[in-house]
Design an enzyme around this catalytic site. Structure first.
Site, PDB file in Angstrom:
ATOM      1  N   ASP A   1      -2.907   6.980  -5.617  1.00 59.27           N
ATOM      2  CA  ASP A   1      -3.120   5.843  -4.717  1.00 59.27           C
ATOM      3  C   ASP A   1      -3.287   4.546  -5.494  1.00 59.27           C
ATOM      4  O   ASP A   1      -4.308   4.342  -6.163  1.00 59.27           O
ATOM      5  CB  ASP A   1      -4.350   6.092  -3.845  1.00 59.27           C
ATOM      6  CG  ASP A   1      -4.620   4.928  -2.902  1.00 59.27           C
ATOM      7  OD1 ASP A   1      -3.652   4.408  -2.308  1.00 59.27           O
ATOM      8  OD2 ASP A   1      -5.785   4.526  -2.778  1.00 59.27           O
TER       9      ASP A   1
ATOM     10  N   ASP B   1       0.828  -1.197   0.000  1.00 61.00           N
ATOM     11  CA  ASP B   1       0.000   0.000   0.000  1.00 61.00           C
ATOM     12  C   ASP B   1       0.863   1.247   0.000  1.00 61.00           C
ATOM     13  O   ASP B   1       1.601   1.510   0.954  1.00 61.00           O
ATOM     14  CB  ASP B   1      -0.890  -0.017   1.237  1.00 61.00           C
ATOM     15  CG  ASP B   1      -1.942   1.083   1.212  1.00 61.00           C
ATOM     16  OD1 ASP B   1      -2.052   1.772   0.184  1.00 61.00           O
ATOM     17  OD2 ASP B   1      -2.640   1.242   2.215  1.00 61.00           O
TER      18      ASP B   1
END
Length: 438
Positions: free
Chosen positions: A313, A98
């Site tokens: 992201d 992530d």
């Protein structure tokens, strides 16, 4: 996973030839898998639900709350996961990768409500501090608890664990204590051979979970954050002189999977833009949006509002735009094909019937950033066929975040099939088109 069987070695030779520039001889490489395996052919409701859950975690009023008074910005689970080895003797753990979080944590032995089964076809395992001869607990009076995690506690007693609890906006949470142990990653050296790289890092040992984290059927053993804070893995390895403080990823938007690499990318060269300072996520200044080379008429206040920029992201599937920007772009886009009739699918997607090659009739959409950096989505990037001749559009209207704020959030729809380089030394981000079908 054997990278040679999946063509990864070829990719590394072409892209990640930075071996001589890394302090200890090579780039660290993580082969990653996509839990959906790519956007096409999957349930749209499931894709959108994943993004909604993630946004609730990313945009919480308090992204993280360390019990000892610490702070950080861990987020929810990303779409991509990889395998890392921890401890002595080492054991393999599957963790979500992530770019929107800092904390690295894994499920620990005796964890309350930690998942034990997963639909991802992986064997779940829990970290056992007592079973690793190189593992050590971190206590609240140690400097690492204060310096790395910015933790202070009025009731700290010698020997008390350095504890944490992370609460997300969707109500899920994980808590436990920090430990320190060896981590082993694959390193590609200048002669293109893979060898293990060892580092000693601090990470979270999850002893309890609530909400989706404890009940997810697509569960993994934890999350490895690639954020810029001192607690992140890349920051710790860089501080120890093990790697350069930069990383890159190439994500396959069709088949799923890809590569994360820690270290310098020598070729190809990428254009870059400065990252906005003091942001919880990687954010760049967005100047305008073009459809087919024509600038979309969007109020400048949308871009200038609090100089918020656009969040990059890799854990978000689609692209989310503020209402005024979304409507203006969609009007411009559909004006190119006025004869098409759209219909709603799953309540969130604008879809249409079309026979033929969408790249021949739809225009590219380009996002222009500070520093002459641009990011282009071609029709095959933002349109996906859900069934024969039925196409849906991947652009989404932002529903509001913290305090109702609307955001620019750019996910895999734009980032896939590109080499994206995060240079945390220069505080820049850049990218270039990358074709997996070389």
């Amino acid at each position: 996973m054997d990278p040679r069987r999946n063509g990864y070695v070829i990719i590394l030779l072409l892209v990640l030839l930075g071996g001589g520039d890394i302090v200890k001889g090579g780039n660290v490489v993580l082969n990653v898998e996509h839990k959906f395996g790519g956007v096409r052919g999957h349930n749209l409701r499931e894709l959108k639900a994943h993004d909604v859950r993630r946004h609730g975690r990313m945009l919480a009023a308090s992204a993280a709350d360390f019990q000892l008074g610490g702070n950080g910005s861990p987020t929810g689970s990303a779409l991509y996961f990889t395998k890392v080895a921890i401890g002595t003797p080492s054991k393999d753990y599957h963790v979500q990768v992530d770019t929107g979080s800092d904390l690295f944590w894994v499920n620990c032995a005796g964890c309350n409500r930690c998942p034990t089964k997963s639909k991802l076809g992986i064997e779940m395992i829990q970290y056992n501090l007592q079973a690793s001869t190189s593992g050590k607990s971190i206590t609240c009076e140690q400097d690492v608890c204060t310096a790395m995690f910015d933790a202070t506690s009025s009731d700290c007693k010698v020997g008390k664990p350095c504890e944490y609890i992370v609460t997300y906006g969707d109500g899920s949470s994980t808590g436990g204590y920090f430990v320190k142990d060896n981590i082993y990653l694959d390193q590609v050296s200048g002669d293109y051979k893979t060898s293990p790289l060892q580092g000693n890092i601090a990470f979270g040992c999850s002893s309890k979970q609530f909400g989706d984290l404890g009940t997810s059927t697509n569960a993994v053993d934890g999350i490895i954050g690639f954020g810029a804070a001192n607690m992140s893995v890349i920051s710790q390895l860089s501080a120890a002189g093990t790697v350069r403080k930069m990383f890159a990823h190439c994500l396959d938007g069709v088949q799923g999977g890809g590569i994360f690499a820690i270290g310098q990318v020598v070729e190809p060269k990428v254009n870059s833009a400065p990252l906005l300072a003091n942001r919880a996520h990687y954010t760049v200044t967005l100047k305008d949006i073009e459809v087919g080379g024509e600038v979309v008429n969007i109020p400048t206040s949308i871009f200038e509002w609090k100089s918020k920029g656009a969040i990059i992201d890799s854990g978000t599937t689609l692209v989310y735009l503020p209402s005024k920007a979304y409507n203006a772009m969609m009007n411009k886009l559909m004006a190119k094909q006025p004869e098409l009739k759209t219909h709603s699918r799953d309540g969130d997607f604008d879809c249409f019937m079309y026979r033929g090659n969408v790249d021949d009739v739809f225009p590219p959409v380009t996002f222009q950033f500070m520093g002459n950096l641009s990011l282009t989505a071609y029709p095959h990037d933002y349109l996906f066929e859900v069934r024969d001749n039925e196409w849906c559009i991947g652009w989404q209207e932002a529903t509001g975040g913290k305090d109702g704020d609307e955001i620019f959030l750019l996910g895999d729809l734009l980032l896939s099939n590109k080499l994206v380089l995060y240079d945390l030394e220069k505080k820049t981000i850049g990218w270039t088109q990358y074709d997996w079908n070389f």
